[in-house]
Design a protein around this motif. Structure first.
Motif, short mmCIF file in Angstrom:
data_model
loop_
_atom_site.label_atom_id
_atom_site.label_comp_id
_atom_site.label_asym_id
_atom_site.label_seq_id
_atom_site.Cartn_x
_atom_site.Cartn_y
_atom_site.Cartn_z
N GLN A 43 -40.03 -57.63 74.41
CA GLN A 43 -40.66 -57.70 75.93
C GLN A 43 -41.94 -58.32 76.16
OE1 GLN A 43 -39.91 -53.52 76.98
NE2 GLN A 43 -37.74 -53.57 76.89
N LEU A 44 -42.70 -57.72 75.30
CA LEU A 44 -44.27 -58.33 74.79
C LEU A 44 -43.99 -59.74 75.00
CD1 LEU A 44 -46.34 -55.44 73.64
CD2 LEU A 44 -46.40 -56.27 75.98
N THR A 45 -43.39 -60.22 73.73
CA THR A 45 -43.15 -61.88 73.55
C THR A 45 -42.97 -62.46 74.61
OG1 THR A 45 -43.12 -61.05 71.15
CG2 THR A 45 -42.41 -63.20 71.54
N HIS A 46 -41.93 -62.13 74.98
CA HIS A 46 -41.12 -62.86 76.09
C HIS A 46 -41.96 -63.09 77.43
CE1 HIS A 46 -37.92 -63.31 73.40
NE2 HIS A 46 -37.32 -62.17 73.53
N GLY A 47 -42.63 -61.90 77.65
CA GLY A 47 -43.37 -61.74 79.06
C GLY A 47 -44.67 -62.50 78.46
N PHE A 48 -45.12 -62.37 77.37
CA PHE A 48 -46.32 -63.24 77.05
C PHE A 48 -46.24 -64.68 77.16
CE2 PHE A 48 -49.22 -65.49 74.18
CZ PHE A 48 -50.53 -64.96 74.55
N MET A 49 -45.01 -65.25 76.94
CA MET A 49 -44.75 -66.86 77.15
C MET A 49 -44.42 -67.21 78.25
SD MET A 49 -45.24 -67.71 73.96
CE MET A 49 -44.86 -69.72 74.24
N LEU A 50 -44.41 -66.41 79.31
CA LEU A 50 -43.93 -66.82 80.92
C LEU A 50 -45.09 -67.79 81.29
CD1 LEU A 50 -42.01 -63.71 82.30
CD2 LEU A 50 -41.29 -65.64 81.12
N LEU B 206 -47.45 -56.14 81.99
CA LEU B 206 -46.74 -55.76 83.31
C LEU B 206 -45.33 -55.76 82.99
CD1 LEU B 206 -48.91 -57.65 86.15
CD2 LEU B 206 -48.52 -55.09 85.89
N ALA B 207 -44.95 -56.74 82.56
CA ALA B 207 -43.53 -56.96 82.09
C ALA B 207 -42.90 -55.90 81.26
CB ALA B 207 -43.17 -58.19 81.58
N TRP B 208 -43.87 -55.32 80.22
CA TRP B 208 -43.32 -54.25 79.49
C TRP B 208 -43.26 -52.92 80.29
CZ3 TRP B 208 -46.93 -50.13 77.89
CH2 TRP B 208 -46.33 -49.12 77.15
N ALA C 235 -39.89 -49.00 85.27
CA ALA C 235 -39.22 -49.28 86.62
C ALA C 235 -37.80 -50.03 86.70
CB ALA C 235 -40.28 -50.13 87.42
N ALA C 236 -37.44 -50.41 85.66
CA ALA C 236 -36.04 -51.24 85.55
C ALA C 236 -34.96 -50.15 85.76
CB ALA C 236 -35.90 -51.94 84.15
N SER C 237 -35.19 -48.85 85.06
CA SER C 237 -33.94 -47.87 85.38
C SER C 237 -33.95 -47.32 86.74
CB SER C 237 -34.03 -46.78 84.45
OG SER C 237 -35.53 -46.17 84.90
#
Length: 822
Positions: free
Chosen positions: A232-239, A328-330, A336-338
């Motif tokens: 989650q951190l990796t993909h969020g970081f690349m946005l 924030l994504a993490w 919050a997603a659930s």
């Protein structure tokens, strides 16, 4: 930590191997395939014609893919059957290179067409491998990570070049790619009329934008899907780096199509996922807006002069924004997603619930676009991006030019309707069919370019192949449980995004992009809604071995071809280097023989061979060298009849021999192939006067009239062309210069003068006059112009005074010319 939105797959989807038993051979295949994907973007640059530096990576890619094909056969030969729709797709994919083979019959350029056959073989291999390895859940997960990892490397590589590290970037990849020259990766930041534009490995900003658009959605999908905090951190970081890179490409096509693709992809998701996608786009977009100005300014400044502090400043902005979005994504995924999923569950269960958010997103996107285009809100963006946004309309030149390309492509298709004009047809023929003198070796539409290359027959086969896979995948996607849909959706995202963008650009001319698309087809086919084909079902080992044997034989042939072409290409490069160092005829010829003994019509070497033979003939007047040069050129023109350089070499050879009549006949005959090449017509008109004047001196009136008529016809073509260009839509650029040059005006005017058309001659000659009367060429124009006026009973005091002031003796010369009677 479990993912509250996607969850874990309850059961394997159709086509997925639940056993995950992977043999050593398959592991070797997978590792080799991943390394191939990593190697490809830094090696397989745009294939754009007769350029030796571009063809070698293509042949290496063919060789590597063929070796992978042998591994695929060794790994899966026991599992290959011809019983289901998926099985028969492995046969259908062979039709794609076959249609290019058939198009060789009418190929406008055998060289380009042969290369496209080999590129199609790469795609067929990638598809076949993808169909089988991606049926394994474990391998599929590894390929997912590999695609994203390689893509993130490409993004980082691009930003490294933008923010002051082009030398470091080149050093990182220079040991395995020939795309590094003078210590920098070629055009990682291209410069055009809009200024510097980020391209990373692609050398073309719009294609990089298409790649980034696909990657953005793939990253958001992977972020929402990931069950691990580090994922989650990796993909969020690349946005943020991805969106920043999109903006730095200055691609209007990318900016226009990005929301379109986004809305379509939302239709495949449940409302909870749709909301998460939108949230992450808004968060990353807001962070990008905050840092875009300083990052853009830093890159522009570093492009002019390197500064460590400026580079560091740019990196700090980028990294801080990326970390903030990642955190924030993490947090959202973890806490919050659930709640979001539970909160919209009742809504999600309603019929057509997935439509409302995409519809609302479309409305919001339109409003946001209007605000950015027509209000002061656009001032938050860098000036270069503001300018690009302001120019988004259907009347700006790039849109108008694309429409022109498409109309010209249809004209080309009308002459090659069934099997097309072969691979590279547009590059070879566009000058023959173009509406105005633009320069574009690509039609800026993958589907249109494919159509002219393989004709209606090949186009139908490709479209049927593509549509069938996408339709079957979507049908299976709809029927799957929500938990099963995620396994191969990444492949649909990538393929759909790139193909949509390719409607308006030539992204598929990049072999790496084509590989991604066909890997996407393979990924979708691996889990598509698969059914048995009773009428085409062949059971038993016999048909398996027949298919494997046929593919194996074809692979051996392609492997042998790639090795031979590599030998030819390296020999051609060596010959070019010998020419730069040596003037010895035998040494140069020996180097060229190595290439031409393998490919006797390899254009660059063939032209060079003909040139050195012509030079020796000029020095020795030995007919043997002339005949050898002419034999090489004639041989080349049989395979490359539209090759302008070969035609010019043949004309030059004939003129060297004194065969001016034959040379002029070719110049006149082939003029229609280059209707907007003003240099061609300038030469044609000049030679028409020269040879006509010689015929006049020899009292050959018939020949004089023939040459003069050809010259005036060519001149009239130029005049009509100039008038046609005035009818282009406002905003469309005409392209290359196409005008009455001083040489055209002088020679056409002389012809008219000698045909006793004095008034017409004066009007023609006046078009070539300039203010610089010190120029001898302009003085000659002025003398003939004033003589024509005198003969017509007119005068031009201003031009006369300017000429006499520089050349007093011109008065007598004008009188002498005016007294001539033809």
């Amino acid at each position: 930590m479990s993912n509250p939105v996607y969850g874990k797959s309850a059961k394997p989807s159709s086509g997925i191997d639940p056993k995950n038993q992977i043999s050593v051979t398959r592991w070797i295949l997978v590792i080799g395939f991943i390394l191939f994907l990593l190697w490809a973007p830094f090696q397989i640059a745009l294939f754009n014609g007769q350029m030796l530096n571009f063809e070698q990576p293509i042949y290496w890619a063919v060789l590597i893919s063929t070796l992978l094909m042998f591994l695929w056969i060794a790994s899966y030969y026991k599992e290959i059957k011809l019983e289901t729709q998926r099985d028969w797709l492995l046969v259908a994919v062979l039709l794609l290179p076959l249609t290019y083979v058939i198009s060789l019959i009418s190929a406008a350029s055998h060289y380009l067409a042969t290369n496209m056959v080999l590129i199609q073989c790469i795609y067929a291999v990638v598809f076949a491998i993808g169909v089988y390895i991606l049926q394994s859940k474990q391998i599929n997960h590894i390929i997912h990570l590999a695609i994203l990892g390689i893509s993130y490397v490409i993004v980082g590589f691009g930003l490294l070049n933008w923010l002051g590290g082009p030398n470091l970037a080149a050093n990182l990849v220079g040991w395995f790619t020939s795309a590094v020259q003078d210590g920098k990766y070629i055009d990682a930041v291209m410069v055009d009329s809009n200024g510097p534009r980020l391209t990373s490995v692609f050398q073309y900003a719009n294609t990089y934008a298409a790649f980034l658009m696909a990657l953005l959605f793939a990253s958001i999908f992977s972020l929402v899907r990931s069950n691990k905090w580090y994922g989650q951190l990796t993909h969020g970081f690349m946005l943020v780096p991805i969106i920043v890179s999109i903006m730095l490409t200055l691609s209007r096509t990318g900016l226009v199509l990005l929301p379109v693709v986004f809305v379509v992809l939302l239709l495949f998701l449940k409302p909870a996922k749709q909301i998460l996608w939108i949230i992450y786009c808004l968060i990353a977009g807001a962070a990008t807006v905050i840092v875009l100005n300083p990052i853009t300014s830093a890159g522009l400044a570093l492009h002019e002069q390197y500064s460590a502090s400026t580079a560091l400043n740019g990196w700090i902005y980028l990294i801080v924004a990326s970390i903030a979005v990642a955190v924030l994504a993490w947090v959202i995924q973890s806490y919050a997603a659930s709640r979001l999923t539970n909160g919209v569950q009742r809504w999600s269960d309603r019929k057509l619930s997935s439509l409302w958010i995409p519809i609302g997103s479309s409305i919001v996107a339109i409003i946001a676009a209007l605000l950015l285009l027509f209000t002061s809100l656009k001032n938050i963006l860098p000036d270069s991006i503001q300018v690009r946004l302001e120019n988004i309309n259907f009347n700006q030149h790039s849109v108008l030019e694309r429409f022109t390309f498409y109309r010209d492509a249809l004209k080309l298709l009308a002459d090659y309707p069934i099997i097309g004009a072969g691979g590279g047809a547009w590059a070879a023929l566009y000058e023959t069919y173009q509406n105005n003198p633009y320069t574009s070796r690509q039609a800026h539409n993958f589907f249109m370019q494919y159509l002219v290359e393989v004709g209606i027959l090949g186009f139908i086969i490709f479209m049927a192949f593509m549509i069938f896979i996408i339709w079957k995948y979507i049908r299976g996607y709809i029927r799957q449980s929500e938990q099963d849909r995620e396994s191969h959706f990444l492949y649909f995202i990538i393929t759909f995004s790139i193909l949509v963008h390719s409607i308006l650009d030539f992204n598929m001319s990049y072999a790496f992009i084509g590989m991604l698309v066909f890997l996407g087809f393979g990924g979708m086919a691996a889990v598509m809604d698969n059914k048995p084909l009773k009428k085409l079902s062949f059971k038993g080992a016999g048909i398996r071995y027949l298919y494997v044997g046929a593919v194996g034989i074809l692979s051996i042939f392609v492997l042998f071809t790639s090795v031979r072409y590599l030998q030819s290409s390296y020999a051609a490069v060596d010959a070019q280097q010998v020419v730069q160092k040596s003037q010895d005829f035998n040494e140069i010829k020996t180097a060229l023989d190595k290439d031409l003994s393998i490919r006797d019509t390899h254009p660059d070497s063939l032209l060079l061979m003909a040139e050195i033979y012509q030079q020796v003939y000029t020095q020795t007047q030995d007919e043997q060298y002339y005949n050898e040069a002419m034999a090489w050129i004639n041989n080349g023109l049989e395979e490359e009849p539209y090759n302008k350089n070969m035609l010019k070499r043949k004309i030059s050879l004939l003129q060297t021999k004194g065969e001016n009549e034959q040379a002029f006949a070719i110049q006149e005959e082939k003029a229609a192939n280059f209707a907007w090449d003003i240099d061609w017509y300038e030469t044609l008109i000049s030679q028409a006067f020269e040879y006509g004047y010689q015929a006049l001196g020899n009292q050959d009136t018939a020949k004089k009239d023939e040459y003069f008529a050809a010259g005036l016809q060519a001149y009239q073509h130029v005049v009509e062309g100039i008038e046609h260009l005035k009818t282009l839509p406002e905003g469309q650029l005409q392209g290359r210069a196409f005008e009455i040059t001083p040489a055209i005006a002088l020679n056409a005017g002389k012809i008219q003068f000698m045909k006793n058309q004095s008034a017409e001659s004066a009007a023609t000659l006046k078009q070539g006059l300039t203010e610089d009367m010190n120029d001898p060429a302009n003085q000659e124009l002025a003398r003939w112009y004033l003589a024509s006026l005198q003969k017509a009973g007119q005068t031009d005091e201003q031009v006369y005074n300017q000429l006499i002031g520089i050349q007093p003796e011109a008065d007598e010369q004008i009188d002498q010319l005016a007294s001539l009677n033809f």
